[in-house]
Design an enzyme around this catalytic site. Sequence first.
Site, PDB file in Angstrom:
ATOM      1  N   ASP B 152       0.800  -1.228   0.000  1.00  0.00           N
ATOM      2  CA  ASP B 152       0.000   0.000   0.000  1.00  0.00           C
ATOM      3  C   ASP B 152       0.831   1.276   0.000  1.00  0.00           C
ATOM      4  OD1 ASP B 152      -2.570   1.282  -0.016  1.00  0.00           O
ATOM      5  OD2 ASP B 152      -1.964   2.081   1.923  1.00  0.00           O
ATOM      6  N   HIS B 179      -3.074  -1.571  -3.693  1.00  0.00           N
ATOM      7  CA  HIS B 179      -3.228  -0.131  -3.975  1.00  0.00           C
ATOM      8  C   HIS B 179      -2.997   0.025  -5.480  1.00  0.00           C
ATOM      9  CE1 HIS B 179      -1.992   4.241  -3.122  1.00  0.00           C
ATOM     10  NE2 HIS B 179      -1.610   4.047  -4.371  1.00  0.00           N
ATOM     11  N   ASP B 305      -8.411   3.604   5.526  1.00  0.00           N
ATOM     12  CA  ASP B 305      -7.105   4.106   5.083  1.00  0.00           C
ATOM     13  C   ASP B 305      -6.619   5.188   6.054  1.00  0.00           C
ATOM     14  OD1 ASP B 305      -4.779   4.549   3.756  1.00  0.00           O
ATOM     15  OD2 ASP B 305      -5.677   5.388   1.942  1.00  0.00           O
ATOM     16  N   HIS B 309      -0.617  11.937   9.865  1.00  0.00           N
ATOM     17  CA  HIS B 309       0.593  12.710   9.573  1.00  0.00           C
ATOM     18  C   HIS B 309       0.718  13.826  10.592  1.00  0.00           C
ATOM     19  CE1 HIS B 309       1.677  10.764   5.876  1.00  0.00           C
ATOM     20  NE2 HIS B 309       0.464  10.940   5.377  1.00  0.00           N
TER      21      HIS B 309
HETATM   22 ZN    ZN Z   1      -3.254   3.155  -0.486  1.00  0.00          ZN
END
Ligand code: ZN
Lengths: 308, 430
Positions: B152, B179, B305, B309
């Site tokens: 991913d 992905h 997902d 961050h």
């Molecule tokens: Zn992804």
Amino acid sequence: MFKGKDLLGLRDLSKDSIMEILDEARSMKKRIDNPALRDHTLNKSSIVTLFYENSTRTKTSFCLAGAYLGGIVQDLGVSTSSVSKGESLIDTGLNIDKMGVKFMIIRHQMTGAAAVLARNVRACVINAGDGTNEHPTQALLDMYTIYDYLGGFEGLKVVILGDISHSRVARSNAFGLIKLGARVTLAGPSTLISGSMRALGVEVTSDIKGAIADADVVMGLRVQFERQKNMPFPNTREYSTLYGINSDLLRYAKPDALVMHPGPVNRGVEFTSNVIDGKNSVINIQVKNGVAVRMAILKLLYEANPDL
Amino acid sequence: MKLLIKGGRVIDPANNRDEILDILVVDDKISKVDKSIDEEADKVINAQGKWVMPGLIDLHVHFREPGFERKETIRTGSRAAAMGGFTTVCCMPNTEPVCDNDIVVEFIKLKAERAGIVNVLPIGSISKGMKGEELSDIGRMSKAGICALSEDGKSVLNAGLMKNAMRYASMFKLPILDHCEDPSLTGKGQMNAGERAAFMGLAGISNDSEEVIVARDMILAQSTNTPIHLCHISTAGSVTLIRQAKERGVKVTAEATPHHFTLCDEDITDYDANYKMAPPLRSKSDREAIRQALSDGTIEVISTDHAPHHTDEKNCEFQLALNGIIGLETSFPLANTVLVEGGYLTPYQLVEKMSANPAKILGINKGNLSEGSVADITIADPNAEYVIDVEDMVSKAKNTPFGGMHVKGKILYTIVGGEMSVEDGKLMKR
Ligand SMILES: [Zn+2]
């Protein structure tokens, strides 16, 4: 009345604000040739230029505009200093902000950089070109030039030619000119224009003759095909063959059409030399108007932000 | 220890059930599911007007540990999971080092056990170092306990390697979660290609960058007769391709994220990087196709997902900002608000997509409320309305565009192996 802290683009500028800048530029232009008329409008305000991308012409134009109005101009050599040490744009901005700076003028290779800086600092931010987004002062000087020669915008046909998809100049001009009632056609090879540009309210075409037909303004953009993988266009020679403007092609435009270019111009690529030096060309006038427009912007922002 | 959940609407697609029932939990197992259970219990939850669901399962989270602990850790991420009603989450291998060997798998399992709040299942990378050159230690990772394979963040671009991975993984019954993105088509794109990108002056990412890999993966799944699971599907074209492949019997499953069924590219303003993710927020018509695909079963899973961050990695030039948003704490309310209230899914289908189907893809005995099963149970109030407040979130990261949004549906209880991880909407373990 001109409002706002920053000048980031023409997308978010009202028709009235644009006209206010153009009218102010007219009175500023008189000061350029007559040092006696230069004054202390900015009252020693500090102006810092942050040019993450080199552009001697634009930077010089801003520096002179600031100096003619009595500002203190300082260039932060960002391409050689802090950035190479890995400092972020926002950290650099916050640092400069603490030094009593009134204006930050930023040129950056990334779209939205001026907006990000503006929302993180106290100072007025002027966008001197961000990525593939906008170059508002260039468009305003282009518009001023049109205004000066043709007296207005309503119903004018303006054609912008070249690497449209990467051109912040084309985009700012499109946003501004459409607000003032001009018709804008963007023309270029199919890999350099995108139909989704129609969202800006412009016409998009690859047909060069149709684009130029009856145009009031023919604006060329600098074509730069850096050598890279998966190039959208074979080379500049092929470009000039298909899209370069020579005097034969120019005949399709109106007889007194203006030929414009933001510079620096590649002779023989965007325009042939006899077009650049011909009677229709106002390319050299644009440069002078650039200083006037930038003076106008500094003055209006200064007046709109008395508390800064 | 006996826990009695009384009078809730028990939604349990694995057992084809959706009715008012009581559930008795004894220690870590579901002991009894029946109409009015009368038993002395140490604790009774009155679940009237609430949904009682098998614990939610998320096939797609990034917990950033090891390597990027300033974004999130297994500890903080699993707390966010619990608050979102998830009892089991699968964490992607794009850590530093990459989870491409059994040592990293053991490390993640250890950290998850210490965090001790939800089940965290590691996903191994398909290729060594996620470089797309050679297979990682898939067999050894399988023995160490990975639940799936994924690369991913990118696709394995070498189709030959991908084909080998699919054939090899099938031997261990490991699903591959792919992905789908061809970087040569993404190019320098920053957001969905289209009018909004033209308006913003940002380079666009066209739908084909996803669709060419979706098509390739399904061709390989067919030729190898192995299953493939496609991550975060975002385009109408992908939906059509998946629908066609299912008709010809390809073993393909697919997931959609809350942000792709809730937002679209028109929501992007002012270069706010909390709207930047891969794949990007697509057009309104793509979003409608995703909702329809969830509705008709073409897409059978909702995954978050969850991509934490640091603030510095989002408050910067859009082009420099990293991709992804957090999603664990907003997934259920968004799914309920947009899909159930919006008429795309019944509550029963919602639970299929957030629990029963992910369990089926992983091939684990979860996602059901069968007697004898481990007591992973989530209880939600589908009618609780509130405004999402980013400051309330327990994830270490705050990168979400959903702050200030009005939603309906609140997680009240997250019960993992019979123990309360979340009780009455509050985290029980610090
Ligand atoms: Zn992804």
